[in-house]
Design a protein around this motif. Sequence first.
Motif, PDB file in Angstrom:
ATOM      1  N   GLY A   1       0.807  -1.206   0.000  1.00  0.00           N
ATOM      2  CA  GLY A   1       0.000   0.000   0.000  1.00  0.00           C
ATOM      3  C   GLY A   1       0.841   1.256   0.000  1.00  0.00           C
TER       4      GLY A   1
ATOM      5  N   GLU B   1      -3.678   3.718   1.464  1.00  0.00           N
ATOM      6  CA  GLU B   1      -4.380   3.186   0.303  1.00  0.00           C
ATOM      7  C   GLU B   1      -3.882   1.774   0.010  1.00  0.00           C
ATOM      8  N   LEU B   2      -4.800   0.815   0.001  1.00  0.00           N
ATOM      9  CA  LEU B   2      -4.467  -0.579  -0.284  1.00  0.00           C
ATOM     10  C   LEU B   2      -5.115  -0.980  -1.608  1.00  0.00           C
ATOM     11  N   PRO B   3      -4.314  -1.353  -2.624  1.00  0.00           N
ATOM     12  CA  PRO B   3      -4.886  -1.760  -3.916  1.00  0.00           C
ATOM     13  C   PRO B   3      -5.893  -2.889  -3.745  1.00  0.00           C
ATOM     14  N   LYS B   4      -6.894  -2.907  -4.624  1.00  0.00           N
ATOM     15  CA  LYS B   4      -7.988  -3.861  -4.436  1.00  0.00           C
ATOM     16  C   LYS B   4      -7.533  -5.310  -4.566  1.00  0.00           C
TER      17      LYS B   4
ATOM     18  N   ASP C   1     -10.091   1.396  -7.525  1.00  0.00           N
ATOM     19  CA  ASP C   1      -8.859   0.605  -7.552  1.00  0.00           C
ATOM     20  C   ASP C   1      -8.273   0.325  -6.178  1.00  0.00           C
ATOM     21  N   CYS C   2      -8.809   0.963  -5.113  1.00  0.00           N
ATOM     22  CA  CYS C   2      -8.237   0.808  -3.773  1.00  0.00           C
ATOM     23  C   CYS C   2      -9.332   0.831  -2.718  1.00  0.00           C
TER      24      CYS C   2
ATOM     25  N   PHE D   1      -9.411   2.107   1.566  1.00  0.00           N
ATOM     26  CA  PHE D   1      -8.636   3.092   2.315  1.00  0.00           C
ATOM     27  C   PHE D   1      -8.811   2.894   3.817  1.00  0.00           C
TER      28      PHE D   1
ATOM     29  N   GLU E   1     -14.676   0.530   0.640  1.00  0.00           N
ATOM     30  CA  GLU E   1     -14.680  -0.909   0.341  1.00  0.00           C
ATOM     31  C   GLU E   1     -15.932  -1.370  -0.401  1.00  0.00           C
TER      32      GLU E   1
ATOM     33  N   ARG F   1     -10.809  11.070  -3.450  1.00  0.00           N
ATOM     34  CA  ARG F   1     -11.245  10.368  -4.657  1.00  0.00           C
ATOM     35  C   ARG F   1     -12.530  11.034  -5.147  1.00  0.00           C
TER      36      ARG F   1
END
Length: 474
Positions: free
Chosen positions: A39, A116-119, A58-59, A61, A92, A51
């Motif tokens: 992330g 931010e964590l990519p999906k 794409d992420c 949070f 999510e 956003r």
Amino acid sequence: MTNTQNPPRQQLNIKDALRQVPLFVKLPETELQWMCDRGQEVWREPGEVHRQEGDPADCVFILLEGEIRITQQVGNQQLVLATYDTQTLFGELPVLMGQDTYWASGISVKRSRIFELPKDAFWRLLSTCSCVTASILSTMAQRMQTVQTIAQQREKLAALGTLAAGLAHEMNNPAAAVRRSAKHLHELWQDIPCFTLKLKQQMTNEQLGFLIDMQCEAVQRAQNISALDPLTQSDREDEIAEWLTTHQVENSWQLAPILVGTGLDSTWLESIAQKIPTDALSGAIAWLTASLTGVGAIEEIDRCADRISQLVQAIKDYSYMDRAPLQDVDVHQGLESTVTILSHKLKGGVTVIRNYDRNVPRIVGYGGALNQVWTNLIDNAIDAMQGQGKIWLRTWQEHDHIVVEIADNGSGIPLNIQSRIFEPFFTTKGVGQGTGLGLDVTYRIIVGKHHGDINFTSKPGDTCFRVRLPIAAS
């Protein structure tokens, strides 16, 4: 892991900051480090958009510090869906629901630190860490319930807006006519006593009686007259005006249309001229015309009041006022009330064709909610035809269900989006058009609330929605 506008001290403590989030308290150290490696940490200043609605989903949070407000654009208004505080997961829902874009915007209220964590990494985390999965699914369920509640309220407000706009439009004409007729009657009330007093001085009682009899006959003729085509109307007005001018009746050009409109002709007027003194003829015709105008004004007020009463009844039927939430529902009455409410949008060239099976029984259901369904489907059909076309309303019984079919010959629903029609927050209309809710609420009313079914077929020139509703309550 990258750093955007991030002080070195904060970057070094990212793992510790994530560990303080309740969601990750039980996450193994190796998994937490794996998250940190994939992330990135970003900072957002107050008022900065994190956003934007419509950006690629794409992420997900994690809000480590600050405050984020989630909003959605509805027409010209910015609707606040939620506000998230420190140590909260957000963003999510679109990822979990498989949507390509975010259907809301995130705006920083305070200076905010966000992970931010990519999906793809998020999905991998869900598949390997049951402790995280259970917590996220529980949070998602709560948030979906909140979002659905907001959506239902918006749908009700949208239906209320449609109802109010239709009611205002439909009531404007009869209300204006009543006001116009009342004003005319006020003017006549001042004129008629003067005419009557003058005629009493010029005519005998026998002549006055004759004139009153002729007035009654004129009123009777006015009630049975058929509408004339414009050319015939014009010719008869010219004929009457010429007769009035010849007999020295004042304001002949004003009186002629009124006399023709009540079915009188020069022969009828001549029968009056033979019985009335010449010096009283002009006053007698003026009195007669004023009386006929007054009767016409009263009849117009009566018609307009009846129209307003019909509209009020339609509103009452539409909204199911003063009734329990669950009641015996006549779907035909609901459809007709909805058509009445939307009639101002039908006048441009939309024809409604009804094919009702009048033998179908009433159903046990939620009348107000079903009328929201009919409003959505019929309103969408009108929009699809751009004001020109046909709508078919059909009903029939199918075993222990009744079927309501609403079809139109509009442009149709594009094939590439037909599979998404019932998704939450999906709409084919542009910003500022429609409710922005698609048919998700319609689907939930039919399937979730009434345990029925709704499906559709669509191609250019032929779109058909078919609703099946159980006759008895489940």
